[in-house]
Design an enzyme around this catalytic site. Structure first.
Site, PDB file in Angstrom:
ATOM      1  N   GLY A  54       0.796  -1.214   0.000  1.00 25.00           N
ATOM      2  CA  GLY A  54       0.000   0.000   0.000  1.00 25.00           C
ATOM      3  C   GLY A  54       0.829   1.265   0.000  1.00 25.00           C
ATOM      4  O   GLY A  54       0.613   2.170  -0.825  1.00 25.00           O
ATOM      5  N   ASP A  75      10.494  -7.311  -0.717  1.00 21.59           N
ATOM      6  CA  ASP A  75       9.148  -7.876  -0.597  1.00 21.59           C
ATOM      7  C   ASP A  75       9.200  -9.339  -1.021  1.00 21.59           C
ATOM      8  O   ASP A  75       9.732  -9.652  -2.091  1.00 21.59           O
ATOM      9  CB  ASP A  75       8.143  -7.118  -1.468  1.00 21.59           C
ATOM     10  CG  ASP A  75       6.704  -7.300  -0.986  1.00 21.59           C
ATOM     11  OD1 ASP A  75       6.277  -8.472  -0.816  1.00 21.59           O
ATOM     12  OD2 ASP A  75       6.017  -6.297  -0.762  1.00 21.59           O
ATOM     13  N   ASN A  83      -5.130  -6.901  -3.104  1.00 20.96           N
ATOM     14  CA  ASN A  83      -4.125  -5.832  -3.075  1.00 20.96           C
ATOM     15  C   ASN A  83      -4.469  -4.688  -4.034  1.00 20.96           C
ATOM     16  O   ASN A  83      -4.075  -3.540  -3.811  1.00 20.96           O
ATOM     17  CB  ASN A  83      -2.750  -6.363  -3.467  1.00 20.96           C
ATOM     18  CG  ASN A  83      -2.227  -7.464  -2.569  1.00 20.96           C
ATOM     19  OD1 ASN A  83      -1.496  -8.341  -3.015  1.00 20.96           O
ATOM     20  ND2 ASN A  83      -2.589  -7.451  -1.292  1.00 20.96           N
ATOM     21  N   LEU A  84      -5.190  -4.997  -5.105  1.00 18.14           N
ATOM     22  CA  LEU A  84      -5.327  -4.055  -6.210  1.00 18.14           C
ATOM     23  C   LEU A  84      -6.190  -2.845  -5.858  1.00 18.14           C
ATOM     24  O   LEU A  84      -6.181  -1.844  -6.582  1.00 18.14           O
ATOM     25  CB  LEU A  84      -5.898  -4.766  -7.441  1.00 18.14           C
ATOM     26  CG  LEU A  84      -5.067  -5.957  -7.939  1.00 18.14           C
ATOM     27  CD1 LEU A  84      -5.681  -6.535  -9.200  1.00 18.14           C
ATOM     28  CD2 LEU A  84      -3.620  -5.564  -8.181  1.00 18.14           C
ATOM     29  N   ARG A  86      -5.574  -0.818  -3.618  1.00 18.82           N
ATOM     30  CA  ARG A  86      -4.707   0.265  -3.125  1.00 18.82           C
ATOM     31  C   ARG A  86      -3.263   0.162  -3.628  1.00 18.82           C
ATOM     32  O   ARG A  86      -2.550   1.161  -3.621  1.00 18.82           O
ATOM     33  CB  ARG A  86      -4.699   0.271  -1.590  1.00 18.82           C
ATOM     34  CG  ARG A  86      -4.076  -0.996  -1.005  1.00 18.82           C
ATOM     35  CD  ARG A  86      -4.505  -1.255   0.438  1.00 18.82           C
ATOM     36  NE  ARG A  86      -3.939  -2.516   0.916  1.00 18.82           N
ATOM     37  CZ  ARG A  86      -4.439  -3.725   0.633  1.00 18.82           C
ATOM     38  NH1 ARG A  86      -5.510  -3.823  -0.141  1.00 18.82           N
ATOM     39  NH2 ARG A  86      -3.890  -4.808   1.116  1.00 18.82           N
ATOM     40  N   CYS A 201      -4.175  -3.840   8.916  1.00 20.86           N
ATOM     41  CA  CYS A 201      -5.039  -3.414   7.815  1.00 20.86           C
ATOM     42  C   CYS A 201      -5.838  -4.579   7.256  1.00 20.86           C
ATOM     43  O   CYS A 201      -6.958  -4.407   6.785  1.00 20.86           O
ATOM     44  CB  CYS A 201      -4.201  -2.766   6.719  1.00 20.86           C
ATOM     45  SG  CYS A 201      -3.513  -1.161   7.170  1.00 20.86           S
ATOM     46  N   CYS A 358     -12.075 -16.642  13.988  1.00 19.76           N
ATOM     47  CA  CYS A 358     -11.997 -15.274  13.464  1.00 19.76           C
ATOM     48  C   CYS A 358     -11.508 -15.363  12.027  1.00 19.76           C
ATOM     49  O   CYS A 358     -11.818 -16.340  11.336  1.00 19.76           O
ATOM     50  CB  CYS A 358     -11.091 -14.396  14.338  1.00 19.76           C
ATOM     51  SG  CYS A 358      -9.364 -14.950  14.406  1.00 19.76           S
TER      52      CYS A 358
END
Length: 400
Positions: A54, A75, A83-84, A86, A201, A358
């Site tokens: 991001g 990375d 992901n796309l 942002r 996030c 969760c």
């Protein structure tokens, strides 16, 4: 008004710009405080960006467009469709490809004069010093506390500055940390938050365009440091609220008692950052011992519950908006916050086994500690959560 920086330029100028480079960077060159000398410094600069996600996406794009001569990318992840929303350095055709490679190709398309160095590996204590060593400046776009403390400590030990950014939902923060000229990250946050208290996030979400707002500020700070112009965010924390469209600033002082940059540092080398930050609390880890089941086990239990041979209550501890995206059939929603406040306990049947889940298993482990502490001795939680359920049991549901 003078635009000179309180710290010297990080980089010496390159010998020259080519005719093509002069044409490309002409809008920089006609700014008096950048000019030829500043652009030559950018050409000679080596900047490492941690994460092509991001924050890394806009940072890499604008650093490349600005003419930073060498860009490193750390990375180890692959591009996912989620992901796309942002991570604008990647496209639809990049799904499933390594982020670092995808980012490298995008940078080359934007500016072929940039040398891109790919570090397609997980950053940790064993490699961080060697990776950081050749670079003048680090731009930190990570989203977890363990890596943030790792980046900070490595930069302090190497004497390197770095530009830090953080995003969550509608809020962002930016600062410059450089122990030789001001505070470090530990001066601002001496200890990580308790495990499970601050959602990532991936758990809490982020407004896509917030990444551009914070990432562009990070690049602005990087260019100022490299060229030696303006007043960098040393000793200042910039806080952005996208909903209110407001920026405010807090002063951050160097802490004489800081564990790594203080007068008598207790941290003199790299440590175990995963242990320091902790994925879950000690209580949650203890509760999960011998009380974690797989999604395949849960699927079998649900069949048994349907035929009446097993009875239990399946509780989803995520937030209501997550529950709308996907869910394990037969679950009831009781958010984790209600467990931490104690409110959820009255909603649990005392005569049934409680099974918690969760998104991935972190929040349910925290809730499990509360439930076991309240006397539900046979309670369990689902390792991998609903992500594992979608991947292994029901791929027809969307993931997030």
């Amino acid at each position: 008004m003078s635009l000179s920086s309180p710290v010297p330029p990080l980089v010496e100028p390159a010998d020259a710009l080519s005719v093509d480079e002069v044409r490309r960077y002409s809008r920089h060159l006609i700014i008096p405080d950048v000019g030829m000398t500043g652009q030559k410094r950018l050409k000679n600069a080596k900047v490492l960006v941690i994460g092509a996600g991001g924050l890394g996406s806009p940072a890499l794009l604008y650093l490349a467009a600005a003419g930073v001569g060498t860009l490193g990318i750390v990375d180890f992840d692959d591009v996912d469709e989620s992901n796309l929303q942002r991570q604008v350095i990647h496209g639809q055709s990049d799904i499933g490809r390594p982020k670092a490679v995808s980012a490298q190709e995008s940078i080359t398309e934007i500016n072929p004069y940039v040398d891109v160095v790919v570090h397609a590996e997980r950053l940790d204590s064993s490699n961080v010093m060697a990776i950081f060593a050749p670079y003048d400046l680090i731009v930190d776009g990570t989203d977890n506390f363990a890596t943030r403390y790792l980046v900070n400590d490595a930069c302090v030990l190497l004497g390197k500055p770095y530009v830090w950014g953080s995003i969550f939902r509608f809020d962002g923060q930016v600062s410059v940390f450089w122990a030789e000229h001001g505070p470090c990250y530990r001066c601002l946050y001496p200890e990580p938050p308790p495990p499970g208290m601050v959602p990532s996030c991936a758990e809490g979400g982020v407004l896509g365009v917030l990444c551009a707002s914070i990432g562009s500020v990070q690049v602005t700070e990087a260019l100022k440091l490299l060229t030696g112009i303006g007043a960098p965010l040393l000793g200042r924390l910039l806080i952005y609220d996208a909903l209110e469209m407001s920026w405010r600033e807090l002063n951050v002082r160097k802490d004489p008692g800081c564990a790594i940059c203080g007068d008598q540092p207790s941290v003199t080398g790299l440590i175990d950052y995963e242990a320091f930050c902790g994925a879950v609390s000690d209580e949650a880890a203890d509760a999960a011992v011998d009380a974690t089941i797989s999604v395949s086990t849960l699927a079998g239990w649900l069949k048994q519950r349907a035929d009446g041979s097993r009875d239990f209550t399946l509780v989803d501890v995520r937030e209501p908006n997550e529950y709308e995206i996907n869910r394990i059939p037969g679950s009831v929603l009781i958010p984790k916050g209600e467990f931490l406040s104690g409110e959820a306990l009255s909603k649990l049947p005392p005569d049934k086994q409680v099974v918690l889940h969760c998104k991935v298993g972190v929040r349910s482990a925290e809730a499990l500690a509360v439930v076991k502490g309240a006397g539900f001795a046979d309670a369990v939680h689902v390792g991998g959560g609903v992500v594992a359920w979608v991947n292994q049991i029901d791929p027809s549901q969307p993931s997030y």
